[in-house]
Design a protein around this motif. Structure first.
Motif, PDB file in Angstrom:
ATOM      1  N   THR A 123      -6.251   2.945   1.975  1.00 46.79           N
ATOM      2  CA  THR A 123      -6.406   3.834   0.819  1.00 46.79           C
ATOM      3  C   THR A 123      -5.919   5.233   1.184  1.00 46.79           C
ATOM      4  O   THR A 123      -5.896   5.609   2.342  1.00 46.79           O
ATOM      5  N   ASP A 124      -5.544   5.981   0.176  1.00 51.69           N
ATOM      6  CA  ASP A 124      -5.022   7.321   0.407  1.00 51.69           C
ATOM      7  C   ASP A 124      -5.367   8.210  -0.779  1.00 51.69           C
ATOM      8  O   ASP A 124      -4.557   8.489  -1.614  1.00 51.69           O
ATOM      9  N   GLU A 183      -0.462   8.472  -2.357  1.00 50.82           N
ATOM     10  CA  GLU A 183      -0.509   8.360  -3.822  1.00 50.82           C
ATOM     11  C   GLU A 183      -1.366   9.445  -4.451  1.00 50.82           C
ATOM     12  O   GLU A 183      -1.003  10.016  -5.477  1.00 50.82           O
ATOM     13  N   GLU A 184      -2.518   9.694  -3.851  1.00 48.80           N
ATOM     14  CA  GLU A 184      -3.433  10.670  -4.428  1.00 48.80           C
ATOM     15  C   GLU A 184      -3.351  12.024  -3.736  1.00 48.80           C
ATOM     16  O   GLU A 184      -3.428  13.062  -4.378  1.00 48.80           O
ATOM     17  N   PRO A 227     -12.009  -2.112   1.685  1.00 53.73           N
ATOM     18  CA  PRO A 227     -11.173  -2.597   0.576  1.00 53.73           C
ATOM     19  C   PRO A 227      -9.695  -2.709   0.904  1.00 53.73           C
ATOM     20  O   PRO A 227      -8.934  -3.369   0.237  1.00 53.73           O
ATOM     21  N   TYR A 253      -4.225   8.820   4.960  1.00 52.33           N
ATOM     22  CA  TYR A 253      -4.768   7.505   4.638  1.00 52.33           C
ATOM     23  C   TYR A 253      -6.004   7.173   5.489  1.00 52.33           C
ATOM     24  O   TYR A 253      -6.258   7.763   6.527  1.00 52.33           O
ATOM     25  N   THR A 254      -6.763   6.188   5.018  1.00 54.70           N
ATOM     26  CA  THR A 254      -7.803   5.538   5.815  1.00 54.70           C
ATOM     27  C   THR A 254      -7.636   4.033   5.606  1.00 54.70           C
ATOM     28  O   THR A 254      -6.885   3.606   4.729  1.00 54.70           O
ATOM     29  N   SER A 255      -8.350   3.236   6.397  1.00 53.23           N
ATOM     30  CA  SER A 255      -8.242   1.783   6.276  1.00 53.23           C
ATOM     31  C   SER A 255      -9.635   1.153   6.198  1.00 53.23           C
ATOM     32  O   SER A 255     -10.018   0.344   7.028  1.00 53.23           O
ATOM     33  N   HIS A 309       0.858  -1.188   0.000  1.00 52.17           N
ATOM     34  CA  HIS A 309       0.000   0.000   0.000  1.00 52.17           C
ATOM     35  C   HIS A 309       0.890   1.232   0.000  1.00 52.17           C
ATOM     36  O   HIS A 309       1.612   1.486   0.964  1.00 52.17           O
TER      37      HIS A 309
END
Length: 201
Positions: free
Chosen positions: A200-201, A169-170, A197, A192-194, A165
């Motif tokens: 994610t970031d 990235e975004e 899925p 980020y969050t978790s 991960h």
């Protein structure tokens, strides 16, 4: 303690996060600075971090990330986990004594930076985790900016796999990886969050 029953919500969150896989074990971690209940993403295999250099040219983008890589034996006993009660599912590491000692000797004892409160570094780093008051009162030294985490786990349909991960990235906002005098690693700040899925970031 193995065999301890997690809350129903935690068991459901684990199952969702692992795409339908039920948990098979529960580990009791005696650490008052960690949340009461964490959900394992997987066994921690590697953290990629950009460690600052006193060389100005090296800090202009030509440097590569340092890979903090655990051996297979170390990884099998080390966990990357998140706090399901936190609104942004904050990440934590849970490491055994020998890995804590290794981290302390490499990244704390030889670290030239002064200790700071974990929340202060988080606020400076920014992002949705860039708060000060909801971190434990722990003094840490910054290691560097965390670009990725690698963990191993089993998810329905994927079998046992390694997941990479990349952070920021975004959003471009990456957490600062920090270490305390016990060798515990902390993620300070970041966007980020978790969710179900994955990270994610």
């Amino acid at each position: 303690m193995a065999g301890k029953t997690p809350t129903q919500k935690a068991a459901e969150e684990f199952k969702k996060w692992h795409w339908g896989m039920n948990h098979v074990n529960v580990v009791d971690v005696e650490d008052p600075d960690l949340p009461d209940e964490l959900i394992e993403c997987g066994r921690l295999a590697e953290i990629r971090v950009r460690i600052p250099s006193s060389d100005v040219k090296a800090n202009r983008g030509s440097r590569k990330d340092t890979q903090i890589t655990l051996t297979q034996s170390e990884s099998e006993r080390s966990h990357l986990a998140f706090d399901p009660a936190h609104p942004s599912e904050r990440l934590y590491t849970v490491l055994p004594a020998d890995v804590l000692r290794k981290m302390r000797e490499t990244y704390y004892d030889l670290n030239p930076f002064a200790e700071q409160k974990l929340g202060v570094i988080a606020k400076f780093t920014g992002g949705r985790h860039g708060t000060e008051r909801d971190y434990p009162s722990v003094l840490v030294k910054p290691i560097g900016i965390c670009s990725a985490v690698v963990y191993a786990t089993e998810k329905t349909g994927d079998g046992f796999s390694y997941y990479i991960h990349r952070l920021g990235e975004e959003t471009g906002v990456r957490p600062c990886l920090c270490i305390d005098k016990k060798g515990r690693l902390w993620f300070a700040g970041g966007a980020y969050t978790s969710p179900t899925p994955g990270i994610t970031d």
